[in-house]
Design an enzyme around this catalytic site. Sequence first.
Site, PDB file in Angstrom:
ATOM      1  N   LYS A 126       2.904   8.906 -13.961  1.00  0.00           N
ATOM      2  CA  LYS A 126       1.950   8.083 -13.198  1.00  0.00           C
ATOM      3  C   LYS A 126       0.546   8.584 -13.493  1.00  0.00           C
ATOM      4  CE  LYS A 126       1.919   4.762 -10.000  1.00  0.00           C
ATOM      5  NZ  LYS A 126       2.896   3.720  -9.639  1.00  0.00           N
ATOM      6  N   ASP A 166      -0.946  -0.787 -11.366  1.00  0.00           N
ATOM      7  CA  ASP A 166      -0.607  -0.359 -10.005  1.00  0.00           C
ATOM      8  C   ASP A 166      -1.778  -0.840  -9.153  1.00  0.00           C
ATOM      9  OD1 ASP A 166       1.392   1.476  -8.402  1.00  0.00           O
ATOM     10  OD2 ASP A 166      -0.577   2.134  -7.725  1.00  0.00           O
TER      11      ASP A 166
HETATM   12  N1  NAI Z   1       2.304  -3.719  -9.387  1.00  0.00           N
HETATM   13  C1  NAI Z   1       3.530  -3.291  -9.572  1.00  0.00           C
HETATM   14  O1  NAI Z   1       4.230  -3.732 -10.516  1.00  0.00           O
HETATM   15  C2  NAI Z   1       4.145  -2.290  -8.659  1.00  0.00           C
HETATM   16  C3  NAI Z   1       3.480  -1.851  -7.535  1.00  0.00           C
HETATM   17  N2  NAI Z   1       4.109  -1.018  -6.657  1.00  0.00           N
HETATM   18  C4  NAI Z   1       3.461  -0.566  -5.441  1.00  0.00           C
HETATM   19  O2  NAI Z   1       3.189  -1.695  -4.610  1.00  0.00           O
HETATM   20  C5  NAI Z   1       2.030  -1.441  -3.790  1.00  0.00           C
HETATM   21  C6  NAI Z   1       1.024  -2.555  -4.003  1.00  0.00           C
HETATM   22  O3  NAI Z   1       0.622  -2.567  -5.382  1.00  0.00           O
HETATM   23  P1  NAI Z   1      -0.011  -3.843  -6.085  1.00  0.00           P
HETATM   24  O4  NAI Z   1       0.358  -5.062  -5.351  1.00  0.00           O
HETATM   25  O5  NAI Z   1       0.304  -3.720  -7.518  1.00  0.00           O
HETATM   26  O6  NAI Z   1      -1.544  -3.542  -5.928  1.00  0.00           O
HETATM   27  P2  NAI Z   1      -2.759  -4.550  -5.774  1.00  0.00           P
HETATM   28  O7  NAI Z   1      -3.982  -3.776  -6.084  1.00  0.00           O
HETATM   29  O8  NAI Z   1      -2.502  -5.810  -6.489  1.00  0.00           O
HETATM   30  O9  NAI Z   1      -2.704  -4.872  -4.206  1.00  0.00           O
HETATM   31  C7  NAI Z   1      -2.740  -3.861  -3.250  1.00  0.00           C
HETATM   32  C8  NAI Z   1      -2.750  -4.514  -1.903  1.00  0.00           C
HETATM   33  O10 NAI Z   1      -2.648  -3.544  -0.891  1.00  0.00           O
HETATM   34  C9  NAI Z   1      -3.761  -3.659  -0.025  1.00  0.00           C
HETATM   35  N3  NAI Z   1      -4.146  -2.316   0.376  1.00  0.00           N
HETATM   36  C10 NAI Z   1      -4.510  -1.291  -0.427  1.00  0.00           C
HETATM   37  N4  NAI Z   1      -4.825  -0.227   0.315  1.00  0.00           N
HETATM   38  C11 NAI Z   1      -4.637  -0.615   1.596  1.00  0.00           C
HETATM   39  C12 NAI Z   1      -4.795   0.025   2.838  1.00  0.00           C
HETATM   40  N5  NAI Z   1      -5.215   1.281   2.893  1.00  0.00           N
HETATM   41  N6  NAI Z   1      -4.478  -0.669   3.958  1.00  0.00           N
HETATM   42  C13 NAI Z   1      -4.035  -1.955   3.892  1.00  0.00           C
HETATM   43  N7  NAI Z   1      -3.898  -2.617   2.750  1.00  0.00           N
HETATM   44  C14 NAI Z   1      -4.188  -1.953   1.633  1.00  0.00           C
HETATM   45  C15 NAI Z   1      -4.843  -4.315  -0.839  1.00  0.00           C
HETATM   46  O11 NAI Z   1      -5.778  -4.968  -0.018  1.00  0.00           O
HETATM   47  C16 NAI Z   1      -4.028  -5.281  -1.655  1.00  0.00           C
HETATM   48  O12 NAI Z   1      -3.729  -6.420  -0.914  1.00  0.00           O
HETATM   49  C17 NAI Z   1       1.577  -0.034  -4.179  1.00  0.00           C
HETATM   50  O13 NAI Z   1       2.201   0.899  -3.332  1.00  0.00           O
HETATM   51  C18 NAI Z   1       2.122   0.135  -5.596  1.00  0.00           C
HETATM   52  O14 NAI Z   1       2.271   1.488  -5.950  1.00  0.00           O
HETATM   53  C19 NAI Z   1       5.413  -0.633  -6.856  1.00  0.00           C
HETATM   54  C20 NAI Z   1       6.095  -1.043  -7.948  1.00  0.00           C
HETATM   55  C21 NAI Z   1       5.489  -1.821  -8.985  1.00  0.00           C
HETATM   56  O1  AKG Z   2       5.551  -1.120 -14.776  1.00  0.00           O
HETATM   57  C1  AKG Z   2       5.408   0.093 -14.831  1.00  0.00           C
HETATM   58  O2  AKG Z   2       5.515   0.756 -15.845  1.00  0.00           O
HETATM   59  C2  AKG Z   2       5.047   0.888 -13.610  1.00  0.00           C
HETATM   60  C3  AKG Z   2       5.193   0.226 -12.290  1.00  0.00           C
HETATM   61  C4  AKG Z   2       4.848   1.234 -11.254  1.00  0.00           C
HETATM   62  O3  AKG Z   2       3.835   1.900 -11.334  1.00  0.00           O
HETATM   63  C5  AKG Z   2       5.770   1.475 -10.158  1.00  0.00           C
HETATM   64  O4  AKG Z   2       6.953   1.179 -10.283  1.00  0.00           O
HETATM   65  O5  AKG Z   2       5.333   2.017  -9.126  1.00  0.00           O
END
Ligand code: NAI
Ligand code: AKG
Length: 444
Positions: A126, A166
């Site tokens: 990461k 992420d």
């Molecule tokens: N994008 C991906 O493929 C993956 C993401 N994740 C996890 O999913 C979660 C969301 O990631 P994404 O949707 O990709 O990010 P993103 O940047 O697209 O969205 C993040 C969301 O969380 C909200 N947010 C961030 N910090 C916050 C806080 N302190 N309080 C309330 N809301 C908050 C933001 O406003 C936004 O709506 C993270 O924990 C990330 O590590 C897990 C697996 C894969």
């Molecule tokens: O698609 C990836 O390689 C990473 C996704 C990721 O950061 C996660 O699973 O939390």
Amino acid sequence: MSYVDEVIAKVVAQNPAEPEFHQAVKEVLESLRTVIEANEDKFRKDALLERLVNPERQFKFRVPWVDDKGQVQVNTGYRVQFNSAIGPYKGGLRLHPSVNLGIIKFLGFEQIFKNSLTGLPIGGGKGGSDFDPKGKSDREVMAFCQSFMTELCKYIGADTDVPAGDIGTGAREIGFMFGQYKRIRGLYEGVLTGKGLSYGGSLARTEATGYGLLYLTQEMLKMNGKELAGKTVCISGSGNVAIYACQKAQQLGAKVVTMSDSTGWVYDAEGIDVAAIKEIKEVNRARLTEYKKYRPNSEYHEGRGVWNVKCDIALPCATQNELLLDDAKALVANGCFAVAEGANMPTTIEATEYLQANGILFAPGKAANAGGVATSALEMSQNSERLSWTFEEVDAKLQNIMVNICHNMADAAERYGMAGNYVAGANIAGFEKVVDAMNAQGIV
Ligand SMILES: NC(=O)C1=CN([C@@H]2O[C@H](COP(=O)(O)OP(=O)(O)OC[C@H]3O[C@@H](n4cnc5c(N)ncnc54)[C@H](O)[C@@H]3O)[C@@H](O)[C@H]2O)C=CC1
Ligand SMILES: O=C(O)CCC(=O)C(=O)O
């Protein structure tokens, strides 16, 4: 002192001021206690757990860039290459002001077991930076991404370490980083995933984490004699994971009534208008306060509050430690029967224990959100064979992977006498494969 307690104590002593990393290690090792105790002498002699909790390698670097006023800004970049026993390091890049080494280590540690659960050959890693893309111009984001990749490109490659998105890192940032990698290294290769479709990206990667979350949730409900259609769902977040979780939940016949961002949340009794959320967040990069313009009958509230809304199923999809003990109590009191984590470690240990003790079906993030990284691995496969699969092919593989993860976590829990404890099951199933590979490869 037992081996598990000894290693947890060492992690806390040797990594001060990294509470999220301590939390992730405690959650995993506590739930593996039975498995570890059954092999305690061998594991201790081989220092297996010490090797597991210490990253193979970690980089911390300066990221200077020039803002639109001509002022030089300096951020800190990180990449933690945690474990390569089963494949090249794989895991996203987080761009958020809260990023520090402890947060990247917690995410990298979780990624080891998640990636193992997918059944695909990817190790855990990461990275990220304390840079905040919010409110920055496209030129400023490009300047940051180019500077970040100028250093990161020394440590990554299609067969060594393959970062992705992420929080804060979406298609725009991946594009800028890919361009800079190619420019410096002179290689057109699948060094990043989540790429645009015109330069090597995979169909369905954008949707994969949210869709995968719903495929797993649906299967978990099915295994327990319940169904998703007709249920009311609360989602937190409004980013990549939350948006596609909402879309798939609606396609499968559920009604999603909430979404949130870091300043507030919306309640829409008639069901969230996901097209409106996409326009607000993906196109305009604006706040959820805008949602009322699209849906005048909806409510906007400042601060936290999503988990106080009555629902059947809760899907935390924003960030770590966003579902606390009081939230868990409110969910149980309101009749919620399932929680599946779209985000990484969104539920605190106390809240998880409370939900499990009250009979809630609880799918941990490393299983429930593994569809994103699994589809990234499918993107790597397509890049290696220089072919692109159709949306339907990728989506079918994703569904298959999520159904398998669901059964593997349930079976592993049952094998160790913890039927229904999917936290333990996911950790055990992920751990077994990594340990097998580590043992086969000698003391490295
Ligand atoms: N994008 C991906 O493929 C993956 C993401 N994740 C996890 O999913 C979660 C969301 O990631 P994404 O949707 O990709 O990010 P993103 O940047 O697209 O969205 C993040 C969301 O969380 C909200 N947010 C961030 N910090 C916050 C806080 N302190 N309080 C309330 N809301 C908050 C933001 O406003 C936004 O709506 C993270 O924990 C990330 O590590 C897990 C697996 C894969
Ligand atoms: O698609 C990836 O390689 C990473 C996704 C990721 O950061 C996660 O699973 O939390």
